[in-house]
Design a protein around this motif. Structure first.
Motif, mmCIF file in Angstrom:
data_model
loop_
_atom_site.group_PDB
_atom_site.id
_atom_site.type_symbol
_atom_site.label_atom_id
_atom_site.label_comp_id
_atom_site.label_asym_id
_atom_site.label_seq_id
_atom_site.Cartn_x
_atom_site.Cartn_y
_atom_site.Cartn_z
ATOM 1 N N ASP A 98 0.824 -1.024 -0.027
ATOM 2 C CA ASP A 98 -0.034 0.187 0.292
ATOM 3 C C ASP A 98 0.977 1.295 -0.095
ATOM 4 O O ASP A 98 0.292 2.433 -0.677
ATOM 5 C CB ASP A 98 -0.955 -0.036 1.182
ATOM 6 N N TYR A 99 1.980 1.143 0.534
ATOM 7 C CA TYR A 99 2.887 2.606 0.531
ATOM 8 C C TYR A 99 3.591 2.815 -0.844
ATOM 9 O O TYR A 99 3.780 3.939 -0.937
ATOM 10 C CB TYR A 99 4.030 2.359 1.656
ATOM 11 N N GLY A 100 3.596 1.705 -1.710
ATOM 12 C CA GLY A 100 4.028 1.979 -2.852
ATOM 13 C C GLY A 100 2.818 2.381 -4.074
ATOM 14 O O GLY A 100 3.588 3.015 -5.268
ATOM 15 N N ASP A 101 1.766 2.350 -3.564
ATOM 16 C CA ASP A 101 0.565 2.632 -4.672
ATOM 17 C C ASP A 101 -0.039 3.957 -4.156
ATOM 18 O O ASP A 101 -0.477 4.026 -3.086
ATOM 19 C CB ASP A 101 -0.355 1.479 -4.462
ATOM 20 N N SER A 102 0.154 4.633 -4.947
ATOM 21 C CA SER A 102 -0.271 6.067 -4.795
ATOM 22 C C SER A 102 -2.028 6.067 -4.614
ATOM 23 O O SER A 102 -2.509 6.857 -3.663
ATOM 24 C CB SER A 102 -0.196 7.235 -5.921
ATOM 25 N N ALA A 103 -2.414 5.293 -4.895
ATOM 26 C CA ALA A 103 -4.009 5.305 -4.690
ATOM 27 C C ALA A 103 -4.622 4.535 -3.151
ATOM 28 O O ALA A 103 -5.395 5.006 -2.680
ATOM 29 C CB ALA A 103 -4.800 4.063 -5.749
ATOM 30 N N THR A 104 -3.398 3.760 -2.786
ATOM 31 C CA THR A 104 -3.749 3.375 -1.421
ATOM 32 C C THR A 104 -2.849 4.089 -0.136
ATOM 33 O O THR A 104 -3.200 3.810 0.805
ATOM 34 C CB THR A 104 -3.619 1.851 -1.187
ATOM 35 N N ARG A 105 -1.795 4.718 -0.677
ATOM 36 C CA ARG A 105 -0.747 5.270 0.289
ATOM 37 C C ARG A 105 -1.394 6.280 1.394
ATOM 38 O O ARG A 105 -1.177 5.986 2.521
ATOM 39 C CB ARG A 105 0.158 6.202 -0.352
ATOM 40 N N GLY A 106 -2.618 6.931 1.093
ATOM 41 C CA GLY A 106 -2.951 7.828 1.802
ATOM 42 C C GLY A 106 -3.779 7.027 3.252
ATOM 43 O O GLY A 106 -3.513 7.654 4.178
ATOM 44 N N ALA A 107 -4.554 6.160 2.729
ATOM 45 C CA ALA A 107 -5.251 5.315 3.934
ATOM 46 C C ALA A 107 -4.331 4.691 4.855
ATOM 47 O O ALA A 107 -4.167 4.573 5.892
ATOM 48 C CB ALA A 107 -6.239 4.793 3.265
ATOM 49 N N ALA A 108 -3.178 4.115 3.951
ATOM 50 C CA ALA A 108 -2.115 3.329 4.857
ATOM 51 C C ALA A 108 -1.229 4.220 5.632
ATOM 52 O O ALA A 108 -0.761 3.794 6.460
ATOM 53 C CB ALA A 108 -1.194 2.792 3.724
ATOM 54 N N MET A 109 -1.506 5.746 5.453
ATOM 55 C CA MET A 109 -0.548 6.391 6.595
ATOM 56 C C MET A 109 -1.151 6.701 7.855
ATOM 57 O O MET A 109 -0.432 6.999 8.860
ATOM 58 C CB MET A 109 -0.504 7.718 5.734
ATOM 59 N N ALA A 110 -2.530 6.462 7.806
ATOM 60 C CA ALA A 110 -3.061 6.455 9.028
ATOM 61 C C ALA A 110 -2.733 5.796 10.305
ATOM 62 O O ALA A 110 -2.251 6.408 11.390
ATOM 63 C CB ALA A 110 -4.607 6.177 9.017
ATOM 64 N N PRO A 111 -2.316 4.447 10.350
ATOM 65 C CA PRO A 111 -1.533 3.598 11.266
ATOM 66 C C PRO A 111 -0.368 4.139 11.641
ATOM 67 O O PRO A 111 -0.093 4.296 12.616
ATOM 68 C CB PRO A 111 -1.674 2.396 10.926
ATOM 69 N N VAL A 112 0.520 5.014 10.743
ATOM 70 C CA VAL A 112 1.702 5.423 11.019
ATOM 71 C C VAL A 112 1.501 6.774 11.857
ATOM 72 O O VAL A 112 2.054 6.704 12.837
ATOM 73 C CB VAL A 112 2.480 5.832 9.665
ATOM 74 N N LEU A 113 0.628 7.455 11.635
ATOM 75 C CA LEU A 113 0.291 8.711 12.549
ATOM 76 C C LEU A 113 -0.213 8.085 13.835
ATOM 77 O O LEU A 113 0.359 8.856 14.893
ATOM 78 C CB LEU A 113 -0.746 9.702 11.887
ATOM 79 N N PHE A 114 -1.135 7.154 13.949
ATOM 80 C CA PHE A 114 -1.747 6.693 14.986
ATOM 81 C C PHE A 114 -0.486 6.050 16.098
ATOM 82 O O PHE A 114 -0.435 6.230 17.037
ATOM 83 C CB PHE A 114 -2.907 5.553 15.071
ATOM 84 N N ALA A 115 0.081 5.166 15.487
ATOM 85 C CA ALA A 115 1.470 4.747 16.043
ATOM 86 C C ALA A 115 2.316 5.650 16.869
ATOM 87 O O ALA A 115 2.705 5.730 17.972
ATOM 88 C CB ALA A 115 2.293 3.845 15.366
ATOM 89 N N LEU A 116 2.568 6.717 15.943
ATOM 90 C CA LEU A 116 3.367 7.966 16.725
ATOM 91 C C LEU A 116 2.558 8.414 17.814
ATOM 92 O O LEU A 116 3.119 8.996 18.679
ATOM 93 C CB LEU A 116 3.716 8.896 15.390
ATOM 94 N N VAL A 117 1.542 8.768 17.427
ATOM 95 C CA VAL A 117 0.567 9.461 18.829
ATOM 96 C C VAL A 117 0.528 8.527 19.879
ATOM 97 O O VAL A 117 0.819 8.848 21.047
ATOM 98 C CB VAL A 117 -0.722 9.679 18.249
ATOM 99 N N ALA A 118 0.562 7.145 19.659
ATOM 100 C CA ALA A 118 0.535 6.189 21.027
ATOM 101 C C ALA A 118 1.956 5.969 21.453
ATOM 102 O O ALA A 118 1.855 6.275 22.854
ATOM 103 C CB ALA A 118 0.342 4.787 20.313
ATOM 104 N N VAL A 119 2.995 6.412 20.767
ATOM 105 C CA VAL A 119 4.334 6.195 21.259
ATOM 106 C C VAL A 119 4.541 7.456 22.001
ATOM 107 O O VAL A 119 5.308 7.471 23.022
ATOM 108 C CB VAL A 119 5.543 6.013 20.213
ATOM 109 N N ALA A 120 4.325 8.517 21.597
ATOM 110 C CA ALA A 120 4.126 9.974 22.040
ATOM 111 C C ALA A 120 3.585 10.141 23.288
ATOM 112 O O ALA A 120 3.972 10.539 24.509
ATOM 113 C CB ALA A 120 3.918 10.940 21.147
ATOM 114 N N ALA A 121 2.186 9.310 23.411
ATOM 115 C CA ALA A 121 1.457 9.336 24.540
ATOM 116 C C ALA A 121 2.421 8.634 25.805
ATOM 117 O O ALA A 121 2.336 9.097 26.800
ATOM 118 C CB ALA A 121 0.077 8.741 24.321
ATOM 119 N N ALA A 122 2.733 7.209 25.365
ATOM 120 C CA ALA A 122 3.461 6.641 26.390
ATOM 121 C C ALA A 122 4.734 7.536 27.014
ATOM 122 O O ALA A 122 4.915 7.592 28.170
ATOM 123 C CB ALA A 122 4.047 5.388 25.781
ATOM 124 N N ALA A 123 5.509 8.185 26.117
ATOM 125 C CA ALA A 123 6.838 8.983 26.413
ATOM 126 C C ALA A 123 6.055 10.039 27.382
ATOM 127 O O ALA A 123 6.949 10.284 28.362
ATOM 128 C CB ALA A 123 7.341 9.441 25.061
#
Length: 129
Positions: A98-123
């Motif tokens: 999904d990260y290599g496909d421009s049609a699905t890349r946008g939706a695939a970025m959501a868990p990246v953002l959410f994972a960063l938020v979770a790690v930041a919350a823990a820190a």
């Protein structure tokens, strides 16, 4: 350690509520199997039961974050636990290309953002102990 002033407590509560919104927004549709995200996951080969389990994990993490307002060790554990389904989602998106496909890349970025938020919350929670 609990915040020492009312203002600090409100700040912690506000941050927890923002993270809870993210987690519930991601988890509720999966638990209900309603919407494009659960449909897409099932179409890509995940079972309905696994999609529901992921959604439930996200919602349980949200409940832990709320409880973490009063008992920070639980909030830290919930934030770390919240990162797990999002990191797993990143792995699936990589597997599906999904990260290599421009049609699905946008939706695939959501868990990246959410994972960063979770790690930041823990820190943040750990640093405020």
């Amino acid at each position: 350690m609990k915040p020492s002033t009312g203002m600090q407590r409100q700040e912690v509560a506000l941050k927890a509520v923002l993270r809870v919104d993210v987690s519930i927004a991601a988890g509720a549709p999966k638990v209900q199997l309603k919407g494009d995200v659960p449909d897409g996951l099932v179409a890509k080969g995940l079972s309905s039961a696994k999609v529901r389990l992921v959604g439930l994990a996200e919602i349980v993490a949200a409940a832990g974050l709320v409880a973490g307002i009063w008992w920070q060790p639980l909030g830290i554990a919930a934030a770390v636990g919240m990162a797990v389904p999002f990191l797993s989602a990143i792995g699936y998106h990589v597997k599906w290309g999904d990260y290599g496909d421009s049609a699905t890349r946008g939706a695939a970025m959501a868990p990246v953002l959410f994972a960063l938020v979770a790690v930041a919350a823990a820190a943040i929670l750990a640093a405020s102990q």
